[in-house]
Enzyme design. Structure first.
Site: not given
Length: 579
Positions: A361, A492, A513
């Site tokens: 991520c 995250h 996202d």
């Protein structure tokens, strides 16, 4: 001819035997030295002592010798029978005297059975020596390995220690000189008496007292030795048990620490299980084995991946472009509940692929930031000739920034290596990479909640101020020149591309996202966007309740001198904290 069973004397008739017994043996009647039993023959007396007084029978060996003398048949024994019988009678009288001593000693303190038995035996020492010498003289002890000596020693008085030549003289000496001791052994004694300093026992002979005290000392030493052995054994056992418990505890703690460390290594991609390339190939092989991917597709995608890795540029298979333009149209024509909305510059969405799912991520968010900067003319000088790099290339770029001297502490935590791993990156690594590219940015740490129920209203206010300082009089939709914001929280990271202000004065963030797949993001590209499609972008204050948030905000370009200054400042990394 008749033979006397007691003394062995022979007589011619039965009447002579009766007279012999009456005259010779009535006065020397056998009496038990322990309970005064009388009126029985010698064999019955021996049987009585062995059965009734077994534990008290300190004269057991004497009576065994008596039996040997009584029933001996050798010629030599016959020649000495009368003398030996007389000696036996004398030993019995000595035993009776010793019994008197024993009875008087019973009135003294009894601190242990061992001591008193030893004392009784000690008072009979001399009588034993007397019998022993006679046995040796008569040849009764001639056997191999015997504990007795064959040399004759004269008898010694058990009361005063005087030595006589024969047993008859000793018996006469005892009866004449120590008659008072036989009747009352401890009263009116002319000989010196010796008190035991340990138990108070009275002895009539210095040698007896010495033997008695030696027994005390031996017993005390034995007890101390046993106590010492038990104490030492107990302490050693306790020490061994404690050591074993400590070893097990340390082993368990070490095992738990090792498991936790391995868990963290797996979580942050530092378990030496390979990086992007290895994971991509494994995942595609699994898809082929499950029938979800044709083998030809596998080989085609593998070739594309190898080409992308070779040139260091992302293949664009996870990119979705045009979303910001679509949002602008939506807010212009719909969203009646929105009072104002501020949008960042153009941003492409990148989502995770098979090769970086679960750990990529941070890299995908950097790709989003860079895609925006590459479309912004203000950063052409810093990023001239660059394209959006693939993940392994981003890892290489961060390692190069570490080699330049940026963030040495962060580099050491990741072993100065990212290529070939699945190591996570966060706000510090993104800041380091942007600064090494001469992009001016800063880290702001919202380290604790500033609102009710764990919310972060200060975070929303900061982002609002970042995009616009003039709220009143602004149009409904504002397309700013501000790049998107990197948003990091535990586990995250995401990218903030805008912020809404509702008519009820609430604020909502617009977030890209990397965990959202392309098929969902492409729904926003439709001509008529449904409000439900924006749920994957909108985040209210109640949706962001993590304990801590960090943002990386871009604010222009750096000169070469400013880059060097920031590199020096990164030696001890600090962030702006709010509150």
């Amino acid at each position: 001819m008749l033979s006397c069973d007691i003394c062995g004397e022979t007589v011619s008739s039965e009447s002579d035997m009766k007279a012999h017994l009456l005259i010779v043996h009535m006065e020397n009647e056998v009496v038990c030295p322990f309970c005064k039993l009388s009126g029985v023959n010698y064999d019955e007396m021996c049987f009585h002592i062995e059965t009734a007084h077994f534990e008290q029978n300190t004269l057991e060996r004497n009576f065994e010798r008596i039996n040997a003398i009584q029933y001996g048949t050798s010629d030599h024994e016959k020649g000495n029978t009368l003398q030996c019988r007389t000696e036996v009678n004398s030993s019995i009288h000595l035993a009776c005297a010793s019994n008197h001593l024993k009875n008087s000693a019973q009135s003294l303190p009894k601190d242990s059975t061992l001591k008193h038995e030893a004392f009784y035996a000690e008072n009979l020492t001399e009588s034993r020596k007397f019998l022993k010498s006679k046995e040796e003289q008569s040849g009764l002890t001639e056997r191999k390995g015997s504990i007795y000596e064959t040399v004759y020693s004269p008898p010694e008085c058990p009361f005063c220690g005087k030595i006589e030549e024969c047993s008859q003289d000793m018996e006469t000496h005892v009866k004449t000189k120590h008659a008072n001791l036989l009747d009352n052994p401890l009263e009116d004694c002319d000989q010196p008496l010796y008190d035991c300093p340990m138990c108070g026992l009275i002895c009539t002979n210095y040698h007896i007292l010495q033997e008695h005290v030696d027994l005390h000392l031996e017993e005390s030493a034995f007890r101390q030795g046993m106590d010492g052995v038990q104490c030492s054994s107990g302490l050693e056992l306790a020490h061994q048990l404690q050591q074993e418990e400590d070893r097990k505890r340390k082993s368990e703690e070490s095992r738990q620490e090792r498991e936790e460390f391995q868990k963290l290594q797996r979580q942050y991609g530092l378990d030496n299980s390979g990086g992007y390339k290895q994971q991509q190939l494994r995942k595609m092989e699994i898809e082929v084995n499950r029938g979800r991917m044709h083998p030809s597709e596998f080989h085609r995608r593998k070739a594309d991946m190898m080409e992308s890795l070779a040139i260091g540029i992302d293949d664009g298979k996870t990119k979705t472009s045009g979303i910001m333009e679509a949002l602008h149209r939506y807010y212009q024509n719909a969203a009646t509940d929105v009072r104002h909305v501020w949008l960042s510059t153009v941003v492409d969405h990148f989502h995770s692929s098979l090769g970086d799912k679960g750990w990529g991520c941070g890299y995908r968010n950097f790709q989003m930031l860079l895609s925006s900067l590459l479309q912004n003319d203000a950063y052409d000088d810093c990023l001239k000739g660059m394209s959006v790099p693939c993940i392994p290339k981003i890892q290489s770029m961060i390692e190069d920034a570490w080699k330049e001297g940026f963030d040495p502490q962060g580099a050491s935590q990741l072993n100065n290596t990212l290529q070939g791993t699945k190591a996570w990156i966060g706000a510090c690594e993104v800041y380091t990479l942007l600064t090494s590219l001469r992009i001016k940015c800063r880290i702001v740490d919202f380290h604790k909640s500033t609102g009710p129920s764990g919310t972060h209203p200060r975070l929303f206010e900061w982002i609002m101020n970042y995009y616009s300082s003039e709220r009143e009089g602004s149009p409904k939709v504002v397309c700013t020149s501000k790049p998107p914001i990197y948003l990091q929280h535990q586990g995250h990271s995401r990218t903030v591309v805008g912020i809404e202000e509702r008519k009820n004065r609430t604020l909502w963030l617009l977030i890209f996202d990397p965990g959202c797949p392309s098929r969902e993001m492409q729904k926003l590209l439709k001509q008529d966007i449904e409000a439900s499609s924006l749920k994957q972008l909108r985040r209210s204050m109640g949706n962001l309740k993590h304990k801590q948030y960090q943002i990386v905000a871009i604010d222009g370009a750096l000169s070469q001198e400013e880059k060097i200054a920031r590199r020096q400042a990164s030696q001890v990394f600090t962030a702006e904290k709010i509150p």
